[in-house]
Design an enzyme around this catalytic site. Structure first.
Site, mmCIF file in Angstrom:
data_model
loop_
_atom_site.group_PDB
_atom_site.id
_atom_site.type_symbol
_atom_site.label_atom_id
_atom_site.label_comp_id
_atom_site.label_asym_id
_atom_site.label_seq_id
_atom_site.Cartn_x
_atom_site.Cartn_y
_atom_site.Cartn_z
ATOM 1 N N ASP A 126 4.619 -4.873 6.250
ATOM 2 C CA ASP A 126 5.071 -6.221 6.606
ATOM 3 C C ASP A 126 5.198 -7.147 5.402
ATOM 4 O O ASP A 126 6.118 -7.967 5.333
ATOM 5 C CB ASP A 126 4.175 -6.838 7.690
ATOM 6 C CG ASP A 126 2.696 -6.827 7.333
ATOM 7 O OD1 ASP A 126 2.345 -6.372 6.221
ATOM 8 O OD2 ASP A 126 1.890 -7.269 8.164
ATOM 9 N N LYS B 101 -26.157 6.734 10.559
ATOM 10 C CA LYS B 101 -25.487 6.760 9.258
ATOM 11 C C LYS B 101 -24.110 6.121 9.374
ATOM 12 O O LYS B 101 -23.531 6.040 10.458
ATOM 13 C CB LYS B 101 -25.330 8.201 8.752
ATOM 14 C CG LYS B 101 -26.647 8.954 8.570
ATOM 15 C CD LYS B 101 -27.476 8.358 7.450
ATOM 16 C CE LYS B 101 -28.762 9.146 7.242
ATOM 17 N NZ LYS B 101 -29.616 8.553 6.180
ATOM 18 N N ARG C 165 1.154 -5.249 -5.748
ATOM 19 C CA ARG C 165 1.277 -6.484 -4.981
ATOM 20 C C ARG C 165 1.625 -7.590 -5.972
ATOM 21 O O ARG C 165 0.905 -7.817 -6.942
ATOM 22 C CB ARG C 165 -0.015 -6.778 -4.226
ATOM 23 C CG ARG C 165 -0.384 -5.639 -3.271
ATOM 24 C CD ARG C 165 -1.547 -6.001 -2.374
ATOM 25 N NE ARG C 165 -2.011 -4.851 -1.618
ATOM 26 C CZ ARG C 165 -1.472 -4.407 -0.484
ATOM 27 N NH1 ARG C 165 -0.427 -5.046 0.009
ATOM 28 N NH2 ARG C 165 -1.953 -3.356 0.135
ATOM 29 N N ARG D 254 -19.024 15.772 11.517
ATOM 30 C CA ARG D 254 -19.617 16.278 12.758
ATOM 31 C C ARG D 254 -20.589 17.422 12.474
ATOM 32 O O ARG D 254 -21.631 17.540 13.125
ATOM 33 C CB ARG D 254 -18.500 16.742 13.699
ATOM 34 C CG ARG D 254 -18.973 17.388 14.985
ATOM 35 C CD ARG D 254 -19.510 16.392 15.973
ATOM 36 N NE ARG D 254 -18.437 15.649 16.624
ATOM 37 C CZ ARG D 254 -18.650 14.759 17.589
ATOM 38 N NH1 ARG D 254 -19.887 14.481 17.992
ATOM 39 N NH2 ARG D 254 -17.639 14.116 18.137
ATOM 40 N N ASP E 118 -0.698 2.275 8.880
ATOM 41 C CA ASP E 118 -1.232 1.542 10.031
ATOM 42 C C ASP E 118 -0.373 1.671 11.285
ATOM 43 O O ASP E 118 -0.828 1.350 12.385
ATOM 44 C CB ASP E 118 -1.378 0.056 9.696
ATOM 45 C CG ASP E 118 -2.499 -0.207 8.713
ATOM 46 O OD1 ASP E 118 -3.353 0.690 8.544
ATOM 47 O OD2 ASP E 118 -2.524 -1.282 8.110
ATOM 48 N N GLY F 276 0.816 -1.202 0.000
ATOM 49 C CA GLY F 276 0.000 0.000 0.000
ATOM 50 C C GLY F 276 0.855 1.259 0.000
ATOM 51 O O GLY F 276 1.877 1.319 0.676
ATOM 52 N N ARG G 296 -6.369 -3.021 10.144
ATOM 53 C CA ARG G 296 -6.847 -4.404 10.277
ATOM 54 C C ARG G 296 -6.401 -5.035 11.590
ATOM 55 O O ARG G 296 -7.165 -5.702 12.265
ATOM 56 C CB ARG G 296 -6.347 -5.238 9.089
ATOM 57 C CG ARG G 296 -6.869 -6.668 9.071
ATOM 58 C CD ARG G 296 -6.375 -7.427 7.848
ATOM 59 N NE ARG G 296 -4.935 -7.599 7.848
ATOM 60 C CZ ARG G 296 -4.107 -6.952 7.028
ATOM 61 N NH1 ARG G 296 -4.584 -6.095 6.146
ATOM 62 N NH2 ARG G 296 -2.808 -7.159 7.087
ATOM 63 N N THR H 279 3.844 2.669 6.013
ATOM 64 C CA THR H 279 2.473 2.168 6.119
ATOM 65 C C THR H 279 1.682 3.068 7.043
ATOM 66 O O THR H 279 2.193 3.467 8.099
ATOM 67 C CB THR H 279 2.430 0.714 6.642
ATOM 68 O OG1 THR H 279 1.080 0.377 7.002
ATOM 69 C CG2 THR H 279 3.319 0.523 7.859
ATOM 70 N N THR I 218 6.010 -6.271 2.358
ATOM 71 C CA THR I 218 7.228 -5.826 1.680
ATOM 72 C C THR I 218 8.461 -6.370 2.379
ATOM 73 O O THR I 218 9.401 -6.873 1.737
ATOM 74 C CB THR I 218 7.275 -4.290 1.667
ATOM 75 O OG1 THR I 218 6.105 -3.790 1.017
ATOM 76 C CG2 THR I 218 8.515 -3.779 0.958
ATOM 77 N N ARG J 171 -27.781 13.104 14.376
ATOM 78 C CA ARG J 171 -27.422 11.824 13.786
ATOM 79 C C ARG J 171 -26.314 11.134 14.569
ATOM 80 O O ARG J 171 -25.480 11.765 15.205
ATOM 81 C CB ARG J 171 -26.968 12.013 12.328
ATOM 82 C CG ARG J 171 -28.144 12.193 11.378
ATOM 83 C CD ARG J 171 -27.703 12.458 9.960
ATOM 84 N NE ARG J 171 -28.856 12.473 9.060
ATOM 85 C CZ ARG J 171 -28.850 13.004 7.852
ATOM 86 N NH1 ARG J 171 -27.750 13.569 7.386
ATOM 87 N NH2 ARG J 171 -29.929 12.970 7.099
ATOM 88 N N LEU K 88 -9.363 7.045 0.947
ATOM 89 C CA LEU K 88 -9.174 8.469 1.224
ATOM 90 C C LEU K 88 -8.052 8.673 2.241
ATOM 91 O O LEU K 88 -7.280 9.640 2.163
ATOM 92 C CB LEU K 88 -10.490 9.048 1.773
ATOM 93 C CG LEU K 88 -10.460 10.459 2.342
ATOM 94 C CD1 LEU K 88 -10.382 11.461 1.209
ATOM 95 C CD2 LEU K 88 -11.695 10.718 3.190
ATOM 96 N N ILE L 214 17.765 8.668 -3.236
ATOM 97 C CA ILE L 214 18.470 8.944 -4.491
ATOM 98 C C ILE L 214 19.563 9.992 -4.282
ATOM 99 O O ILE L 214 20.721 9.811 -4.692
ATOM 100 C CB ILE L 214 17.485 9.411 -5.583
ATOM 101 C CG1 ILE L 214 16.455 8.296 -5.891
ATOM 102 C CG2 ILE L 214 18.250 9.823 -6.843
ATOM 103 C CD1 ILE L 214 17.061 7.002 -6.380
ATOM 104 N N SER M 192 -25.475 14.928 18.785
ATOM 105 C CA SER M 192 -24.975 13.950 17.812
ATOM 106 C C SER M 192 -23.969 13.049 18.504
ATOM 107 O O SER M 192 -23.511 13.345 19.609
ATOM 108 C CB SER M 192 -24.300 14.650 16.622
ATOM 109 O OG SER M 192 -23.118 15.312 17.050
ATOM 110 N N ASP N 161 2.106 -0.173 12.378
ATOM 111 C CA ASP N 161 2.054 -1.485 13.035
ATOM 112 C C ASP N 161 3.335 -2.302 12.882
ATOM 113 O O ASP N 161 3.299 -3.535 12.969
ATOM 114 C CB ASP N 161 0.864 -2.297 12.496
ATOM 115 C CG ASP N 161 0.943 -2.542 10.998
ATOM 116 O OD1 ASP N 161 1.822 -1.955 10.337
ATOM 117 O OD2 ASP N 161 0.125 -3.319 10.482
ATOM 118 N N MET O 226 -9.053 2.648 8.621
ATOM 119 C CA MET O 226 -8.177 1.513 8.363
ATOM 120 C C MET O 226 -7.460 1.081 9.638
ATOM 121 O O MET O 226 -7.362 1.831 10.604
ATOM 122 C CB MET O 226 -7.161 1.863 7.274
ATOM 123 C CG MET O 226 -7.770 1.913 5.881
ATOM 124 S SD MET O 226 -6.530 2.276 4.614
ATOM 125 C CE MET O 226 -7.503 1.964 3.131
#
Length: 328
Positions: free
Chosen positions: A107, A251, A76, A159, A132, A15, A176, A130, A109, A167, A258, A28, A220, A134, A174
């Site tokens: 990970d 919602k 990938r 908001r 994440d 990613g 996992r 990454t 990679t 709402r 993004l 470089i 909200s 992680d 993201m």
């Protein structure tokens, strides 16, 4: 005595993450400064197999600091997991007399780089890229800070409409296996609750929390859901909650890719530059099978083995407590 490493290639894999271009630029230009010949591999490990390896000079990386994504592209590559694919990649590197490889990614990679380096003796240095956050051995991974700010900006906009319509929004981010993004954006955006893969929160407790807010006239509510949550994605959780809690119009927003895009923050531009600079310096010294990472304010080495398997990152207790205290 330093090894005779003259030709160095860099690739990005898995990613994309904001700040990768800053890192490529640093790799470089640092290599050229030290008199090395520098190469860029297009489309990650697939580019190694396809021999899509291009010589790069200092002008090849001009005006890219502000750009998201990666100018080297990424993919990938299932073929690189096979012995035949790795053998082709090695032959292509040897044909160009490339001595060392710098890989920027997560990970997956690093797993490929570790196997490749062990099998063929190519000097390899990893850079943690990454969103994440992680990988063990770096307090911050490249792209994480930008992703946090991107998510916060999106939640601030959500908001506004949530307040206007009474709402309840479930916002999926993201992560996992890591709740870093979810936890920090929950605090920074004033979310009423957060669901993390590392910490179980029952739906009953979540509903109790939301009902308490409704009883105290909250107009909200925002719930941040990490995609790795045990109850599934935001849509599944929203359906379960809606059946038992009807105070708000419910919602769901999935932020998705993004979160990966956009111009990197100042922090990620500097981090990418530091990591790329350090990666070249370490590989020139003869270091291999290592990852460069940020610990405190210092760049340090961690073995790829440890970076991949020492997943002992622990979410900060004070941040976890704050999600309850500050959301009343």
């Amino acid at each position: 005595m330093e090894p005779n490493i003259r030709n160095i290639a860099v690739l990005t894999s898995g990613g994309d993450a904001p700040g990768m271009n800053a890192c490529i630029r640093a790799v470089i230009r640092t290599g050229i400064y030290h008199g090395r010949n520098m190469f860029g591999v297009m489309q990650g490990y697939q580019g190694l197999i396809d021999n899509n390896i291009q010589a790069m000079d200092s002008r090849s990386v001009s005006n890219i600091l502000h750009m998201g994504g990666t100018i080297l592209k990424t993919a990938r590559c299932l073929a690189f997991k096979e012995e035949a694919g790795m053998e082709i990649a090695y032959k292509n590197l040897k044909d160009k007399e490339i001595d060392a490889l710098i890989v920027i990614g997560g990970d997956g990679t690093f797993t490929g780089a570790k196997r490749f380096g062990e099998k063929y003796g190519i000097n390899v240095i990893g850079v943690p890229g990454t969103i994440d956050n992680d990988l063990y051995g770096s307090d911050f991974t490249l792209g994480y800070d930008t992703a946090v700010n991107t998510i916060i900006e999106a939640i601030d906009k959500i908001r506004d409409t949530a307040d206007s319509h009474d709402r309840l929004f479930f916002i999926e981010v993201m992560g996992r296996d890591s709740g870093c993004l979810a936890l920090r954006t929950a605090i920074a955006s004033g979310a009423e609750a957060v669901l993390l893969p590392e910490k179980e929160t029952s739906l009953k407790d979540l509903i109790t929390k939301l009902r308490s807010g409704a009883d105290t006239k909250k107009s909200s509510s925002i719930v941040i859901v990490s995609e790795g949550n045990k109850y599934g994605g935001a849509y599944d959780i929203a359906k379960s909650v809606k059946r038992k809690f009807t105070h708000y119009d419910t919602k769901v927003t999935i932020l998705g890719h993004l979160q990966r895009g956009g111009s990197p923050s100042g922090f990620d531009r500097i981090l990418g530059s530091r990591l790329g600079y350090a990666a070249v310096n370490e590989i020139i010294k003869g270091e291999t099978m290592q990852m460069v990472g940020l610990r405190g304010n210092d760049i340090r080495l961690t073995s790829l083995e440890e970076a991949l398997h020492a997943h002992n990152y622990k979410l900060e207790d004070d941040l976890l407590e704050m999600t309850h205290v500050l959301s009343i």
